[in-house]
Design a protein around this motif. Structure first.
Motif, PDB file in Angstrom:
ATOM      1  N   TYR A   1       0.948  -1.434   0.023  1.00 31.42           N
ATOM      2  CA  TYR A   1      -0.260   0.056   0.168  1.00 31.42           C
ATOM      3  C   TYR A   1       0.976   1.302   0.025  1.00 31.42           C
TER       4      TYR A   1
ATOM      5  N   SER B   1      -2.593   0.120  -3.845  1.00 30.67           N
ATOM      6  CA  SER B   1      -2.700  -0.920  -3.658  1.00 30.67           C
ATOM      7  C   SER B   1      -2.058  -2.676  -4.666  1.00 30.67           C
TER       8      SER B   1
ATOM      9  N   PHE C   1      -6.799  -7.617   0.148  1.00 33.96           N
ATOM     10  CA  PHE C   1      -6.593  -6.714  -1.354  1.00 33.96           C
ATOM     11  C   PHE C   1      -7.690  -7.507  -2.175  1.00 33.96           C
TER      12      PHE C   1
ATOM     13  N   CYS D   1      -9.411  -3.075  -0.505  1.00 34.95           N
ATOM     14  CA  CYS D   1      -8.133  -2.802  -0.221  1.00 34.95           C
ATOM     15  C   CYS D   1      -7.903  -2.312   0.668  1.00 34.95           C
TER      16      CYS D   1
END
Length: 284
Positions: free
Chosen positions: A24, A35, A190, A199
């Motif tokens: 991230y 992400s 995710f 995410c």
């Protein structure tokens, strides 16, 4: 060899396991959040999913002007761009996305020096980060304790730890859509479904009254990363009096999921929007 664990810096966070890595990050120059999901293939990790949003907001409830995603469904690479229609917010116009396709399949790139790692991305941005939490894949699969009124918090923490691949029925076929990784201190997701994004990076505390988690990075109906992500390495402060007997409670970036009931194999918490969340005792 890259140590499994959680790495954190001001504009970056990453969780590393043997099968998967999730990163991230905030690119301040490009004014975007991103992400990425990597999967270990042979001896290298390669990118199998990307989600970008812009602008790079640090505020909750900020509606992104643009979403870009790339993922592989049924062996087919799908890359989309959603642009906010200025005349009909919150309506997004959909387009094919070519830029992100170039990042799919690229290897994870990093180097170590002076006790920290630096991760580099295809746009040239580099992110130094330090190890906040270390573990092994095996330590993420602790033996689940039996539940009692005095150890509900311990069970919530230990039952929930691990690496979980997510699948969703798409066109009548069970399809890989992402990964959930829960550690002793952090919760990572995710997930990219067609038409849906989730995410997130958060730290959490499990108590006998429920779970409180604090989101420092989120891409979903909103997109934000806190201004200084090193706060994600600090112990999470919470107010036990905020746990409710019949609903979840929001307190800024923290969400309180309160205990509803428990049995030998299942702990239920009050989720948001009236949902009940089930934490099942795993078979390990």
């Amino acid at each position: 060899m890259l140590q499994s664990g959680v790495y954190i810096s001001t504009d970056f966070e990453m969780v590393v396991t043997n099968p998967y890595i999730i990163t991230y990050r905030r690119n301040r120059q490009r004014d975007m959040l991103e992400s990425q999901l990597y999967q270990k293939q042979g001896q290298a990790y390669r990118c199998i999913g990307i989600c970008q949003s812009s602008p790079a907001s640090a505020q909750q409830h900020a509606l992104p002007a643009c979403w870009k995603t790339a993922f592989i469904y049924h062996g087919q690479l799908v890359a989309k761009r959603q642009q906010l229609n200025p005349n009909q917010p919150p309506v997004y116009d959909n387009f094919e996305e070519e830029e992100l396709k170039q990042g799919m399949g690229l290897p994870f790139t990093y180097y170590e020096s002076g006790g920290q790692i630096t991760v580099t991305f295809q746009d040239g941005a580099a992110y130094p980060a330090v190890l906040d939490e270390s573990f092994t894949d095996e330590s993420l699969r602790p033996q689940p304790p039996a539940v009692s009124s005095g150890n509900i918090g311990e069970c919530l923490r230990l039952w929930n730890m691990g690496i979980q691949e997510e699948y969703f029925d798409i066109d009548g076929q069970s399809t890989f859509t992402g990964v959930i990784i829960n550690t002793n201190k952090h919760m990572f997701i995710f997930e990219l479904y067609p038409g849906s994004i989730y995410c997130r990076a958060a730290r959490f505390v499990a108590t006998n009254k429920g779970i409180v988690f604090n989101q420092n990075f989120r891409q979903g109906y909103e997109a934000f990363m806190i201004e200084d992500n090193t706060q994600a390495a600090l112990p999470l402060q919470y107010d036990e009096s905020l746990f409710s007997s019949d609903s979840c409670v929001w307190n800024s970036l923290s969400v309180y999921w309160s205990l509803d009931s428990y049995s030998d194999s299942d702990i239920t918490l009050h989720g948001c929007q009236g949902e009940i969340y089930h934490f099942k005792k795993p078979q390990r």
